[in-house]
Write an enzyme that holds these catalytic residues in place. Structure first.
Site, short mmCIF file in Angstrom:
data_model
loop_
_atom_site.label_atom_id
_atom_site.label_comp_id
_atom_site.label_asym_id
_atom_site.label_seq_id
_atom_site.Cartn_x
_atom_site.Cartn_y
_atom_site.Cartn_z
N CYS A 114 0.87 -1.28 0.07
CA CYS A 114 -0.14 -0.11 -0.01
C CYS A 114 0.88 1.46 -0.05
CB CYS A 114 -0.87 0.04 1.20
SG CYS A 114 -2.16 -1.53 1.12
N HIS A 251 -3.13 7.41 1.55
CA HIS A 251 -3.65 5.77 0.92
C HIS A 251 -4.95 5.70 1.72
CE1 HIS A 251 -3.86 1.76 0.59
NE2 HIS A 251 -3.61 1.54 1.84
N ASN A 281 -10.12 -0.29 -0.60
CA ASN A 281 -8.39 -0.02 -0.64
C ASN A 281 -8.03 -0.57 -1.73
OD1 ASN A 281 -5.67 -0.37 -0.10
ND2 ASN A 281 -6.10 -1.15 1.95
O1 UT7 Z 1 -3.78 -0.97 3.32
C1 UT7 Z 1 -3.09 -1.54 4.40
C2 UT7 Z 1 -3.16 -0.89 5.59
N1 UT7 Z 1 -4.47 -1.58 6.13
C3 UT7 Z 1 -5.16 -1.12 6.95
O2 UT7 Z 1 -4.96 -0.12 7.17
C4 UT7 Z 1 -6.47 -1.77 7.53
C5 UT7 Z 1 -6.42 -1.42 9.11
N2 UT7 Z 1 -7.60 -2.16 9.64
C6 UT7 Z 1 -8.78 -1.70 9.33
O3 UT7 Z 1 -9.31 -0.99 8.52
C7 UT7 Z 1 -9.80 -2.26 10.48
O4 UT7 Z 1 -9.25 -2.95 11.56
C8 UT7 Z 1 -10.68 -3.35 9.87
C9 UT7 Z 1 -11.63 -2.67 9.31
C10 UT7 Z 1 -10.00 -4.39 9.14
C11 UT7 Z 1 -11.49 -4.05 10.96
O5 UT7 Z 1 -12.16 -3.14 11.90
P1 UT7 Z 1 -12.21 -3.24 13.32
O6 UT7 Z 1 -13.05 -2.04 14.02
O7 UT7 Z 1 -10.77 -3.14 13.76
O8 UT7 Z 1 -12.79 -4.67 13.57
P2 UT7 Z 1 -12.32 -5.75 14.42
O9 UT7 Z 1 -11.25 -6.69 13.58
O10 UT7 Z 1 -11.75 -5.71 15.73
O11 UT7 Z 1 -13.47 -6.57 14.48
C12 UT7 Z 1 -14.70 -6.44 15.33
C13 UT7 Z 1 -15.71 -7.79 14.99
C14 UT7 Z 1 -15.26 -9.00 15.13
O12 UT7 Z 1 -16.27 -9.70 15.62
P3 UT7 Z 1 -16.08 -9.94 17.37
O13 UT7 Z 1 -14.79 -10.80 17.48
O14 UT7 Z 1 -16.14 -8.78 18.00
O15 UT7 Z 1 -17.19 -10.88 17.55
C15 UT7 Z 1 -14.94 -9.36 13.83
O16 UT7 Z 1 -15.19 -10.96 13.54
O17 UT7 Z 1 -15.99 -7.66 13.57
C16 UT7 Z 1 -16.08 -8.76 13.04
N3 UT7 Z 1 -16.02 -8.68 11.75
C17 UT7 Z 1 -16.95 -8.43 10.76
N4 UT7 Z 1 -18.43 -8.55 11.00
C18 UT7 Z 1 -19.08 -8.47 9.95
C19 UT7 Z 1 -14.82 -8.67 10.85
N5 UT7 Z 1 -15.23 -8.54 9.64
C20 UT7 Z 1 -16.29 -8.34 9.43
C21 UT7 Z 1 -17.16 -8.26 8.27
N6 UT7 Z 1 -18.46 -8.08 8.73
N7 UT7 Z 1 -16.82 -7.95 7.15
#
Ligand code: UT7
Length: 324
Positions: A114, A251, A281
């Site tokens: 990225c 980005h 992204n």
């Molecule tokens: O380009 C390179 C750089 N990449 C990035 O910058 C990405 C950085 N990270 C992010 O953008 C975020 O961390 C994410 C969008 C990937 C995830 O968001 P989050 O607020 O950090 O969520 P999380 O990973 O803490 O997940 C929260 C909950 C989990 O469930 P539990 O464990 O709380 O029951 C996940 O299993 O959301 C669940 N979850 C989803 N639910 C519905 C994860 N993906 C999904 C989904 N739909 N697609």
């Protein structure tokens, strides 16, 4: 007198097919609501079958050359920033070079995921600054749809395909922050964080392309810290304050990362170019895609201070300061 790289033209290309969050909710256990709340993403474009990274790159590259009133004959260098090359080798940039009808100069890929566009811009700018080349085409192009695990809801909803490009031309400057062109680039890497964002395949490991794996929450945490640090570094190097930024072109990974970065800089949201809602992204393509949308919307104008920043797998991260 110093040599500066002026951004002479910008171009972009998106594959025709746009896929909404609702369509993805039919594939994996997710919802439009979750995706919009957590990421800001509403849709992404996906390459058609047989449509390659080099095809996307070529469209974007041609558009940037047209915008710069340059032809392939004028070009000394083509760099493609990509983590999804057509093939393991040769470089995707050589395919683009051939398709452009450019038979001289150099062509190679830069791989910093990225952060690839900022890395590639830094490389091209250095070639121009030392006087080795007078012109360069820097393209960010990706088909991440090909390395997504479409059964993994934590990653497959986040990415899209696309390409963007800038045509650079050497010009003379005074050496200060009032010059037009790329004023400075700042790139970093910390390879200790490999496991937080990587692809579980490759020629030397599995002999397959593999799939993207990410610990999203950890990447998020590092992104906010590293991005604000590198923007501070870039501003300080130019004797600038955040108030002098006309446009922040980040980005596009997550709307919440864009907001926290802007907040840390005390930058009004109107100065941040946002395309993550429309493109998701697109890795190395996201910054030039965002630049293209802002230039075409008449936002970025000659003389404006534009700051680019990115963070990605490796980890890698970086920023560039440009006076447009
Ligand atoms: O380009 C390179 C750089 N990449 C990035 O910058 C990405 C950085 N990270 C992010 O953008 C975020 O961390 C994410 C969008 C990937 C995830 O968001 P989050 O607020 O950090 O969520 P999380 O990973 O803490 O997940 C929260 C909950 C989990 O469930 P539990 O464990 O709380 O029951 C996940 O299993 O959301 C669940 N979850 C989803 N639910 C519905 C994860 N993906 C999904 C989904 N739909 N697609």
């Amino acid at each position: 007198m110093v040599i500066r790289s002026i951004v002479a033209g910008v171009g972009a290309y998106l594959p025709a097919r746009a896929v909404t969050n609702a369509e993805l909710a039919a594939l994996v256990d997710t919802s439009d609501d979750w995706i919009v709340q957590r990421t800001g993403i509403r849709k992404r474009h996906l390459a058609a079958e047989g449509e390659l990274t080099s095809d996307l790159a070529l469209h974007a590259g041609r558009a940037a050359l047209d915008a710069a009133s340059m032809s392939a004959r004028d070009l000394d260098l083509v760099i493609v920033a990509t983590a999804t090359p057509d093939e393991t080798f040769p470089a995707t940039a050589t395919r683009v070079q051939a398709a452009l009808g450019m038979t001289r100069g150099a062509a190679f890929d830069v791989q910093a995921v990225c952060s690839g566009f900022v890395y590639a811009l830094n490389v091209a700018d250095n070639f121009i600054r030392v006087g080795q080349y007078k012109t360069a085409l820097v393209i960010g192009a990706e088909t991440f749809s090909r390395i997504l695990d479409w059964k993994d809801r934590t990653t497959c909803v986040l990415f899209g395909d696309g390409a963007g490009a800038v045509a650079l031309r050497a010009a003379e400057g005074e050496g200060g922050k009032k010059d037009r062109g790329i004023l400075s680039n700042h790139i970093h890497a910390d390879g200790r964080h490999h496991d937080m964002l990587y692809v579980d395949g490759g020629p030397s490991t599995t002999q397959t392309a593999g799939y993207l794996r990410m610990q999203g929450r950890e990447v998020f945490r590092h992104a906010v810290t590293n991005l604000s640090a590198v923007i501070d570094e870039a501003l300080a190097a130019n004797g600038m304050t955040a108030a002098e930024i006309d446009w922040l072109v980040p980005h596009q990974a997550n709307q919440r990362i864009l907001e926290s970065t802007a907040k840390k800089l005390d930058l009004p949201p109107e100065k941040v170019i946002v395309t993550v809602d429309q493109h998701a992204n697109t890795s190395a393509a996201s910054i030039p895609l965002a630049l293209d949308s802002a230039v075409r919307a008449g936002k970025i104008k000659r003389g404006d201070v534009v700051v680019l920043e990115a963070m990605g797998g490796g980890f890698t991260w970086g920023a560039s300061v440009i006076r447009w």
